[in-house]
Design a protein around this motif. Structure first.
Motif, short mmCIF file in Angstrom:
data_model
loop_
_atom_site.label_atom_id
_atom_site.label_comp_id
_atom_site.label_asym_id
_atom_site.label_seq_id
_atom_site.Cartn_x
_atom_site.Cartn_y
_atom_site.Cartn_z
N GLY A 178 -14.87 30.01 53.01
CA GLY A 178 -14.28 29.74 51.58
C GLY A 178 -13.95 30.98 50.64
N VAL A 179 -13.76 32.11 51.02
CA VAL A 179 -13.27 33.35 50.44
C VAL A 179 -11.75 33.67 50.50
CG1 VAL A 179 -15.60 34.16 50.56
CG2 VAL A 179 -14.05 34.80 52.30
N ASN A 180 -11.22 34.27 49.86
CA ASN A 180 -9.99 34.89 49.92
C ASN A 180 -10.07 36.21 50.66
OD1 ASN A 180 -9.07 32.74 48.47
ND2 ASN A 180 -7.48 33.72 47.31
N TYR A 181 -8.93 36.87 51.37
CA TYR A 181 -9.09 38.04 52.19
C TYR A 181 -7.78 38.67 52.29
CZ TYR A 181 -9.68 40.83 56.67
OH TYR A 181 -9.72 41.66 57.28
N LEU A 203 -9.82 32.30 53.93
CA LEU A 203 -10.48 32.78 55.34
C LEU A 203 -11.52 31.87 55.55
CD1 LEU A 203 -10.34 35.12 57.41
CD2 LEU A 203 -12.22 36.08 56.37
N ASP A 204 -11.12 31.26 56.69
CA ASP A 204 -12.28 30.12 57.36
C ASP A 204 -12.41 30.41 58.71
OD1 ASP A 204 -12.28 28.58 54.73
OD2 ASP A 204 -10.23 27.78 55.11
N GLU A 205 -12.23 31.54 59.29
CA GLU A 205 -12.72 31.87 60.65
C GLU A 205 -12.61 33.23 60.92
OE1 GLU A 205 -9.59 30.22 63.09
OE2 GLU A 205 -7.90 31.44 62.62
N PRO A 206 -13.50 33.78 61.96
CA PRO A 206 -13.48 35.14 62.17
C PRO A 206 -12.08 35.73 62.31
CG PRO A 206 -15.18 33.92 63.37
CD PRO A 206 -14.24 32.94 62.69
N VAL A 207 -11.78 37.07 62.03
CA VAL A 207 -10.48 37.61 62.05
C VAL A 207 -10.90 39.10 63.11
CG1 VAL A 207 -8.71 38.96 61.07
CG2 VAL A 207 -9.47 36.75 60.27
N ARG A 208 -9.81 39.05 63.80
CA ARG A 208 -9.76 40.39 64.55
C ARG A 208 -8.29 41.02 64.54
NH1 ARG A 208 -11.89 41.76 70.35
NH2 ARG A 208 -13.84 41.71 69.17
N ASN A 209 -8.27 42.39 63.79
CA ASN A 209 -6.91 42.63 63.57
C ASN A 209 -7.00 44.31 64.15
OD1 ASN A 209 -4.07 42.81 63.10
ND2 ASN A 209 -4.37 42.22 60.93
N SER A 210 -5.75 44.75 64.05
CA SER A 210 -5.59 46.31 64.39
C SER A 210 -4.70 46.99 63.51
CB SER A 210 -5.41 46.23 65.83
OG SER A 210 -4.34 45.80 66.48
N TYR A 211 -4.53 48.08 63.67
CA TYR A 211 -3.38 48.79 62.81
C TYR A 211 -3.37 50.28 63.34
CZ TYR A 211 -0.20 50.51 59.08
OH TYR A 211 0.83 51.25 58.45
N TYR A 212 -1.95 50.65 63.43
CA TYR A 212 -1.84 52.12 64.09
C TYR A 212 -1.66 53.04 63.02
CZ TYR A 212 0.08 56.30 66.10
OH TYR A 212 0.46 57.54 66.47
N ILE A 213 -2.68 54.29 63.19
CA ILE A 213 -2.60 55.09 62.03
C ILE A 213 -1.72 56.43 62.38
CG2 ILE A 213 -4.26 56.51 60.44
CD1 ILE A 213 -4.62 53.91 60.49
N SER A 214 -0.63 56.63 61.33
CA SER A 214 0.30 57.34 61.74
C SER A 214 -0.05 58.87 60.68
CB SER A 214 1.67 57.23 61.36
OG SER A 214 1.99 56.46 60.07
N GLU A 215 -0.75 58.57 59.75
CA GLU A 215 -1.40 59.68 58.67
C GLU A 215 -2.56 59.37 58.30
OE1 GLU A 215 0.49 59.65 55.08
OE2 GLU A 215 1.65 57.74 55.54
N PRO A 216 -3.34 60.33 57.88
CA PRO A 216 -4.90 59.95 57.41
C PRO A 216 -4.81 59.16 56.03
CG PRO A 216 -4.40 62.43 57.82
CD PRO A 216 -2.99 61.81 57.75
N GLY A 217 -5.98 58.41 55.98
CA GLY A 217 -5.91 57.40 54.96
C GLY A 217 -7.08 56.48 55.09
N LYS A 218 -7.12 55.23 54.82
CA LYS A 218 -8.23 54.32 55.12
C LYS A 218 -7.63 52.77 55.13
CE LYS A 218 -8.96 54.41 49.96
NZ LYS A 218 -9.79 55.01 49.01
N VAL A 219 -8.33 52.08 55.87
CA VAL A 219 -7.61 50.62 56.08
C VAL A 219 -9.10 50.15 55.09
CG1 VAL A 219 -7.80 48.64 57.50
CG2 VAL A 219 -6.92 50.51 58.46
N VAL A 220 -8.30 49.29 54.22
CA VAL A 220 -9.43 48.40 53.13
C VAL A 220 -9.24 46.82 53.19
CG1 VAL A 220 -9.85 48.06 50.73
CG2 VAL A 220 -8.87 50.36 51.65
N LEU A 221 -10.34 46.41 53.63
CA LEU A 221 -10.61 44.75 53.76
C LEU A 221 -11.10 44.47 52.63
CD1 LEU A 221 -11.89 44.75 57.47
CD2 LEU A 221 -9.56 45.16 56.84
N THR A 222 -10.46 43.54 51.71
CA THR A 222 -10.97 43.26 50.70
C THR A 222 -11.47 41.56 50.54
OG1 THR A 222 -9.50 44.61 49.32
CG2 THR A 222 -10.25 42.65 48.09
N ARG A 226 -14.64 33.34 45.25
CA ARG A 226 -14.27 32.68 44.13
C ARG A 226 -15.46 31.49 43.75
NH1 ARG A 226 -8.33 33.73 44.16
NH2 ARG A 226 -8.42 35.93 44.35
N SER A 227 -16.07 31.55 44.55
CA SER A 227 -17.18 30.41 44.32
C SER A 227 -18.49 30.83 43.57
CB SER A 227 -17.82 29.72 45.97
OG SER A 227 -18.72 30.75 46.55
N ALA A 228 -19.32 30.04 43.20
CA ALA A 228 -20.60 30.40 42.67
C ALA A 228 -21.66 30.98 43.50
CB ALA A 228 -21.01 29.47 41.82
#
Length: 267
Positions: A178-181, A203-222, A226-228
């Motif tokens: 029950g969260v936003n992702y 988001l209501d289920e486990p997620v697997r993902n990937s991303y090719y990095i062509s320059e230094p940086g960071k992957v940010v998962l937010t 919204r619940s209490a």
């Protein structure tokens, strides 16, 4: 051993018990001790009566022959009507065995399993990170991490990457859902553009993902809760050397030169 110590009611019960005991013995050989999980999802009253016979015999075998190996018996996806039958499972069992019973209703399955099993060893259908025929994350990739997120708050999982030419792979799951992702790549170079890998959505289920990095940086998962209610984030990541497909097209000899180094080829 089983046939000498148990009286079989029918062939079907016999096969169910034999199969379960074989699975238990395999786990004991591989791990020394284990947690047994019995999923009651979609169980009908008739199948529960049948389950009673199998489980009572199974627990009798375990209690008499393997008392130190099975640490807990966890029943998951326990419906309300099951509690009317709960006494059937424990009526003739020793107090020692009864103390190892754990019951989890559907909304508490992941939370309950995490008390006994690490996230990377809990199957994704129970809210964990383990997938069937796993070939991405291996034992030497380390354990998954956990992070709490308060109600009405947002948290980020940051995966820094200092060297280009790799693919970052990650798993993420939320206890409570029950969260936003959202997923994005943020380059270190202020002159480069951010890349939205996955736009924000529920988001209501486990997620697997990937991303090719062509320059230094960071992957940010937010993760935005919204619940209490307080939630828990389960996650893990890894980087693997990668040769981009466009490089192989322009220079097909690259693969043969790099292949001896066992560099993964992916898009």
């Amino acid at each position: 051993m089983i046939q000498r110590t148990l009286k079989w009611e029918n062939e079907e019960t016999r096969e169910k018990l034999r199969s379960r005991v074989k699975l238990l013995e395999k786990g004991m050989r591989e791990n020394g001790s284990m947690v047994q999980i019995i999923d009651l999802k979609d169980s009908s009253i008739a199948s529960m009566k049948d389950l009673k016979s199998v489980v009572q015999k199974l627990f009798s075998v375990v209690d008499d022959n393997y008392p130190k190996f099975v640490e807990q018996h966890i029943f998951v996806n326990v419906s309300f009507r099951y509690y009317a039958y709960r006494g059937l499972f424990s009526r003739n069992l020793s107090q020692r065995t009864k103390s190892r019973f754990i019951f989890a209703k559907p909304s508490k399955v992941t939370e309950t399993l995490l008390k006994f099993i690490s996230p990377e060893n809990i199957p994704i259908q129970y809210g964990g990170l383990q997938r069937d025929d796993e070939d991405e994350f291996l034992e030497n990739d380390g354990k998954a991490s956990e992070m709490s997120i308060k109600g009405g708050a947002s948290s980020t999982v940051v995966i820094p990457v200092t060297a280009p030419g790799v693919t970052v792979v990650w798993d993420i799951a939320i206890v409570g859902w029950g969260v936003n992702y959202q997923e994005e790549f943020i380059p270190d170079d202020e002159g480069s553009y951010k890349v939205l890998i996955r736009k924000e959505k529920k988001l209501d289920e486990p997620v697997r993902n990937s991303y090719y990095i062509s320059e230094p940086g960071k992957v940010v998962l937010t993760v935005a809760n919204r619940s209490a209610k307080k939630k828990k984030i389960l996650y893990r990541s890894k980087s693997k050397p990668t040769v981009p497909v466009y490089n192989l097209i322009n220079n097909p000899d690259m693969y043969s030169a790099q292949n001896n180094r066992k560099i993964l080829i992916s898009g």
